[in-house]
Motif scaffolding. Structure first.
Motif, short mmCIF file in Angstrom:
data_model
loop_
_atom_site.label_atom_id
_atom_site.label_comp_id
_atom_site.label_asym_id
_atom_site.label_seq_id
_atom_site.Cartn_x
_atom_site.Cartn_y
_atom_site.Cartn_z
N ALA A 1 32.02 2.99 11.47
CA ALA A 1 31.02 1.91 11.36
C ALA A 1 29.64 2.48 11.64
CB ALA A 1 31.33 0.80 12.36
N THR A 2 28.62 1.86 11.05
CA THR A 2 27.22 2.24 11.30
C THR A 2 26.34 1.00 11.32
OG1 THR A 2 27.69 3.58 9.34
CG2 THR A 2 26.01 4.38 10.77
N PRO A 3 26.53 0.13 12.31
CA PRO A 3 25.68 -1.05 12.35
C PRO A 3 24.25 -0.71 12.79
CG PRO A 3 27.14 -1.02 14.24
CD PRO A 3 27.51 0.15 13.38
N THR A 4 23.28 -1.41 12.24
CA THR A 4 21.89 -1.25 12.65
C THR A 4 21.24 -2.61 12.82
OG1 THR A 4 21.16 -1.09 10.36
CG2 THR A 4 21.59 0.98 11.48
N ALA A 5 20.44 -2.77 13.83
CA ALA A 5 19.68 -4.00 14.03
C ALA A 5 18.60 -3.80 15.07
CB ALA A 5 20.58 -5.17 14.44
N HIS A 6 18.78 -2.83 15.94
CA HIS A 6 17.79 -2.60 16.99
C HIS A 6 16.55 -1.90 16.42
CE1 HIS A 6 20.23 -3.92 20.33
NE2 HIS A 6 21.22 -3.14 19.94
N THR A 7 15.41 -2.16 17.03
CA THR A 7 14.18 -1.47 16.64
C THR A 7 13.75 -0.45 17.68
OG1 THR A 7 12.86 -3.24 17.64
CG2 THR A 7 13.36 -3.42 15.27
N GLY A 8 14.52 -0.35 18.76
CA GLY A 8 14.27 0.65 19.80
C GLY A 8 15.54 1.42 20.09
N ALA A 9 15.44 2.44 20.92
CA ALA A 9 16.59 3.28 21.27
C ALA A 9 17.72 2.44 21.85
CB ALA A 9 16.17 4.34 22.28
N VAL A 10 18.96 2.73 21.44
CA VAL A 10 20.14 2.07 21.98
C VAL A 10 20.51 2.82 23.25
CG1 VAL A 10 22.53 1.41 21.56
CG2 VAL A 10 20.87 1.35 19.69
N THR A 11 20.31 2.17 24.39
CA THR A 11 20.44 2.86 25.68
C THR A 11 21.73 2.55 26.42
OG1 THR A 11 19.17 1.10 26.71
CG2 THR A 11 17.96 3.06 26.00
N VAL A 12 22.39 1.45 26.11
CA VAL A 12 23.66 1.11 26.76
C VAL A 12 24.62 0.55 25.72
CG1 VAL A 12 22.71 0.69 29.06
CG2 VAL A 12 22.84 -1.18 27.45
N MET A 13 25.91 0.84 25.94
CA MET A 13 26.94 0.37 25.01
C MET A 13 28.21 0.07 25.78
SD MET A 13 26.59 3.04 21.86
CE MET A 13 27.82 2.17 20.94
N ALA A 14 29.00 -0.86 25.25
CA ALA A 14 30.32 -1.17 25.78
C ALA A 14 31.13 -1.79 24.65
CB ALA A 14 30.21 -2.16 26.95
#
Length: 184
Positions: free
Chosen positions: A109-122
């Motif tokens: 998968a390659t979802p995109t929607a953020h306009t800034g760095a993705v800093t946390v994930m779960a």
């Protein structure tokens, strides 16, 4: 390249066994900076994300470098495994998220929607919904489907209307090389 060593290093932290986790083998100032670290659910595979945009898997027992996934357009800021350990996802400086199958290395998968760095994930407990937070001040719940082996086999069988050959099972369903994928 080795992730674990019994020597200390200025950037490392030592656990009770005396093993030091290096910043993605950044010995003597050489190599990418370590920005993210995650441990697989079984505890056998650390994953690191670096300033070079690479996610690397490691062998926790030996410290040996394993598979590397380098499709990120910017530095990796967050890394997480799915609860089943079959996929690893990375959030990047460019605001994208990528998820790979840890066995095949294929992008899932390659979802995109953020306009800034993705800093946390779960991931949610069922492993089907990634949750991300970004420097853009938003949190996202992604509608991404990560099928398990049975669901993958069913979808493939329905698409080709026959059972898979041994080679096809080995390629598309790792660990299923000896058993039929399609049931009548």
């Amino acid at each position: 390249m080795s992730l674990l060593t019994q020597r200390s290093c200025p950037r490392g932290r030592t656990d009770t066994d005396g093993l030091t986790i290096y910043a993605a083998a950044r010995r003597d100032g050489v190599g990418p900076l370590l920005n993210a670290l995650a441990l697989s659910p079984d505890g056998d595979t650390p994953a690191t994300g670096g300033s070079d945009g690479t996610v690397r898997l490691w062998d926790a027992a030996t410290g040996a470098a394993g598979a590397a996934f380098g499709d990120n357009a910017g530095a990796v800021h967050s890394v997480v495994f799915t609860p089943d350990g079959h996929s690893v996802a990375a959030g990047s400086y460019d605001g994208t998220v990528r998820a790979w199958d840890v066995t095949t290395g294929r992008i899932r998968a390659t979802p995109t929607a953020h306009t800034g760095a993705v800093t946390v994930m779960a991931f949610t407990r069922d492993g089907r919904t990634p949750v991300t937070g970004s420097e853009d001040g938003t949190a996202q719940l992604w509608k991404v489907f990560f099928p398990g082996p049975e669901e993958t086999a069913t979808a493939i069988c329905e698409a080709v209307a026959r059972d898979l050959t041994r080679q096809e099972r080995a390629t598309y369903l790792p660990g299923w090389a000896t058993k039929p994928a399609c049931t009548p």
